[in-house]
Design a protein around this motif. Structure first.
Motif, mmCIF file in Angstrom:
data_model
loop_
_atom_site.group_PDB
_atom_site.id
_atom_site.type_symbol
_atom_site.label_atom_id
_atom_site.label_comp_id
_atom_site.label_asym_id
_atom_site.label_seq_id
_atom_site.Cartn_x
_atom_site.Cartn_y
_atom_site.Cartn_z
ATOM 1 N N PHE A 33 44.852 1.661 4.349
ATOM 2 C CA PHE A 33 45.522 2.050 5.589
ATOM 3 C C PHE A 33 44.545 2.623 6.614
ATOM 4 C CE2 PHE A 33 49.279 1.200 3.187
ATOM 5 C CZ PHE A 33 50.210 0.825 4.150
ATOM 6 N N ASN A 34 43.434 3.153 6.169
ATOM 7 C CA ASN A 34 42.393 3.559 7.119
ATOM 8 C C ASN A 34 41.842 2.340 7.856
ATOM 9 O OD1 ASN A 34 42.575 6.293 6.602
ATOM 10 N ND2 ASN A 34 40.909 6.306 5.101
ATOM 11 N N VAL A 35 41.659 1.237 7.132
ATOM 12 C CA VAL A 35 41.200 -0.004 7.773
ATOM 13 C C VAL A 35 42.257 -0.513 8.749
ATOM 14 C CG1 VAL A 35 40.582 -2.423 7.395
ATOM 15 C CG2 VAL A 35 39.695 -0.669 5.850
ATOM 16 N N LEU A 36 43.503 -0.578 8.303
ATOM 17 C CA LEU A 36 44.581 -1.102 9.152
ATOM 18 C C LEU A 36 44.782 -0.237 10.395
ATOM 19 C CD1 LEU A 36 47.223 -2.137 6.458
ATOM 20 C CD2 LEU A 36 45.691 -3.626 7.768
ATOM 21 N N ASN A 37 44.565 1.058 10.244
ATOM 22 C CA ASN A 37 44.742 1.980 11.363
ATOM 23 C C ASN A 37 43.786 1.677 12.512
ATOM 24 O OD1 ASN A 37 46.185 4.314 12.361
ATOM 25 N ND2 ASN A 37 44.274 5.450 12.142
ATOM 26 N N ASN A 38 42.663 1.045 12.197
ATOM 27 C CA ASN A 38 41.691 0.680 13.242
ATOM 28 C C ASN A 38 42.097 -0.587 13.997
ATOM 29 O OD1 ASN A 38 39.912 2.808 12.701
ATOM 30 N ND2 ASN A 38 38.941 1.674 11.040
ATOM 31 N N HIS A 39 43.110 -1.288 13.498
ATOM 32 C CA HIS A 39 43.506 -2.574 14.081
ATOM 33 C C HIS A 39 44.917 -2.590 14.651
ATOM 34 C CE1 HIS A 39 39.983 -4.737 12.448
ATOM 35 N NE2 HIS A 39 40.097 -3.889 11.442
ATOM 36 N N PHE A 40 45.769 -1.692 14.166
ATOM 37 C CA PHE A 40 47.179 -1.763 14.523
ATOM 38 C C PHE A 40 47.761 -0.391 14.832
ATOM 39 C CE2 PHE A 40 46.422 -5.322 11.611
ATOM 40 C CZ PHE A 40 46.957 -6.389 12.325
ATOM 41 N N SER A 41 48.775 -0.404 15.686
ATOM 42 C CA SER A 41 49.700 0.718 15.794
ATOM 43 C C SER A 41 50.863 0.376 14.873
ATOM 44 C CB SER A 41 50.180 0.875 17.236
ATOM 45 O OG SER A 41 51.231 1.814 17.287
ATOM 46 N N PHE A 42 51.170 1.217 13.914
ATOM 47 C CA PHE A 42 52.128 0.857 12.872
ATOM 48 C C PHE A 42 53.571 0.794 13.376
ATOM 49 C CE2 PHE A 42 48.555 2.548 10.390
ATOM 50 C CZ PHE A 42 48.373 1.509 9.508
ATOM 51 N N ASP A 43 53.849 1.542 14.415
ATOM 52 C CA ASP A 43 55.224 1.619 14.893
ATOM 53 C C ASP A 43 55.746 0.239 15.302
ATOM 54 O OD1 ASP A 43 57.480 3.278 15.478
ATOM 55 O OD2 ASP A 43 57.098 2.934 17.601
ATOM 56 N N GLY A 44 56.813 -0.191 14.650
ATOM 57 C CA GLY A 44 57.424 -1.470 14.993
ATOM 58 C C GLY A 44 56.762 -2.696 14.407
ATOM 59 N N LEU A 45 55.747 -2.519 13.557
ATOM 60 C CA LEU A 45 55.114 -3.677 12.927
ATOM 61 C C LEU A 45 56.098 -4.346 11.967
ATOM 62 C CD1 LEU A 45 51.468 -2.825 11.752
ATOM 63 C CD2 LEU A 45 52.164 -4.352 13.599
ATOM 64 N N LYS A 46 56.151 -5.661 12.013
ATOM 65 C CA LYS A 46 57.001 -6.426 11.109
ATOM 66 C C LYS A 46 56.160 -6.790 9.884
ATOM 67 C CE LYS A 46 60.278 -10.273 11.253
ATOM 68 N NZ LYS A 46 60.723 -11.463 12.024
ATOM 69 N N VAL A 47 56.611 -6.338 8.704
ATOM 70 C CA VAL A 47 55.777 -6.409 7.491
ATOM 71 C C VAL A 47 56.465 -7.217 6.396
ATOM 72 C CG1 VAL A 47 54.689 -5.040 5.656
ATOM 73 C CG2 VAL A 47 54.720 -4.172 8.018
ATOM 74 N N LEU A 48 55.661 -8.044 5.716
ATOM 75 C CA LEU A 48 56.106 -8.759 4.523
ATOM 76 C C LEU A 48 55.255 -8.289 3.354
ATOM 77 C CD1 LEU A 48 57.721 -10.987 3.049
ATOM 78 C CD2 LEU A 48 55.988 -12.634 3.833
ATOM 79 N N ASP A 49 55.905 -7.773 2.317
ATOM 80 C CA ASP A 49 55.225 -7.248 1.130
ATOM 81 C C ASP A 49 55.564 -8.158 -0.053
ATOM 82 O OD1 ASP A 49 54.019 -5.719 -0.828
ATOM 83 O OD2 ASP A 49 55.376 -4.000 -0.636
ATOM 84 N N LEU A 50 54.583 -8.948 -0.500
ATOM 85 C CA LEU A 50 54.788 -9.924 -1.570
ATOM 86 C C LEU A 50 54.316 -9.362 -2.906
ATOM 87 C CD1 LEU A 50 53.425 -13.053 0.344
ATOM 88 C CD2 LEU A 50 55.830 -12.423 0.013
ATOM 89 N N PHE A 51 55.015 -9.712 -3.989
ATOM 90 C CA PHE A 51 54.778 -9.105 -5.303
ATOM 91 C C PHE A 51 54.869 -7.586 -5.138
ATOM 92 C CE2 PHE A 51 52.274 -13.035 -5.021
ATOM 93 C CZ PHE A 51 52.689 -13.733 -6.139
ATOM 94 N N ALA A 52 55.974 -7.139 -4.563
ATOM 95 C CA ALA A 52 56.094 -5.759 -4.077
ATOM 96 C C ALA A 52 56.103 -4.717 -5.182
ATOM 97 C CB ALA A 52 57.353 -5.616 -3.226
ATOM 98 N N GLY A 53 56.483 -5.095 -6.399
ATOM 99 C CA GLY A 53 56.435 -4.143 -7.505
ATOM 100 C C GLY A 53 57.336 -2.940 -7.273
ATOM 101 N N THR A 54 56.758 -1.748 -7.282
ATOM 102 C CA THR A 54 57.529 -0.517 -7.070
ATOM 103 C C THR A 54 57.897 -0.307 -5.602
ATOM 104 O OG1 THR A 54 55.515 0.783 -6.759
ATOM 105 C CG2 THR A 54 56.386 0.626 -9.014
ATOM 106 N N GLY A 55 57.301 -1.090 -4.707
ATOM 107 C CA GLY A 55 57.516 -0.885 -3.273
ATOM 108 C C GLY A 55 56.527 0.079 -2.650
ATOM 109 N N ASN A 56 55.518 0.448 -3.412
ATOM 110 C CA ASN A 56 54.504 1.425 -3.004
ATOM 111 C C ASN A 56 53.971 1.175 -1.589
ATOM 112 O OD1 ASN A 56 52.515 3.404 -3.179
ATOM 113 N ND2 ASN A 56 51.208 2.238 -4.565
#
Length: 196
Positions: A33-56
């Motif tokens: 998330f430190n890497v992603l924070n340099n590229h995106f503003s998280f608010d309103g991002l549309k996310v797909l989580d594959l093999f989500a497991g616990t949902g972590n």
């Protein structure tokens, strides 16, 4: 496991025992998330989580304001737990029980972030298929990013749209973008923060 940032920072989530999962460690998750924070503003991002497991990973995005989030896993117990947790925290997460490849074949939505954490024991071709399907089916938005978590024994840097990778302990995150702008991460193949 705990949520490391956002509205629910510090909250612990305890999945039931017996789920067939290998959750991303807190250290690796924080680095991701430190890497992603340099590229995106998280608010309103549309996310797909594959093999989500616990949902972590889904919970982390939700705590930071991403919405909507789609979590896909083939295990009934995992999907049930994600639905329960999403309801408890009022997270905008839709959990779907499905084989990931069947889901990708039929998916007609697109996302800003696609995260995939397949079981490390799957073969090289299966990891590659996840990446290829996401791009073939236009599931990733043009300015978006796909991240796939894998072990050091799986190599994905030869695939089209590969951008850079980061290594944390025994886990590697490979990042994919439509325009592989290597200058974003000058040390694209270097290992950062690797544990001994």
């Amino acid at each position: 496991m705990r949520i490391i940032s956002g509205k629910y920072k510090g909250r612990r989530i305890s999945p039931p025992k017996g789920l067939p999962v290998r959750p991303t460690t807190d250290m690796s998750k924080e680095a991701l998330f430190n890497v992603l924070n340099n590229h995106f503003s998280f608010d309103g991002l549309k996310v797909l989580d594959l093999f989500a497991g616990t949902g972590n990973i889904s919970y982390e995005f939700a705590s930071r304001g991403s919405s909507p989030i789609t979590s896909v896993d083939g295990d009934f117990g995992c999907v049930k737990f994600i639905k329960q947790t999403a309801a408890e925290f009022d997270f905008p997460i839709a959990a779907t029980k499905s084989d990931v490849f069947k889901f990708l074949e039929k998916c007609n939505a697109s996302f800003d972030i696609v995260f995939a954490d397949p079981p490390y024991g799957l073969d090289q071709a299966t990891f590659e298929k996840v990446v290829l399907l996401v791009f073939e089916k236009n599931i990733l938005n043009e300015e978006g990013m796909m991240i796939i978590e894998h072990s050091k024994y799986t190599k994905l840097n030869h695939l089209a749209n590969f951008s850079f990778q980061k290594s944390y302990g025994g886990s590697i995150f490979s990042f994919f973008e439509f325009e592989s702008e290597q200058e974003i991460e000058g040390d694209s193949l270097e290992n950062d923060g690797e544990e001994e």
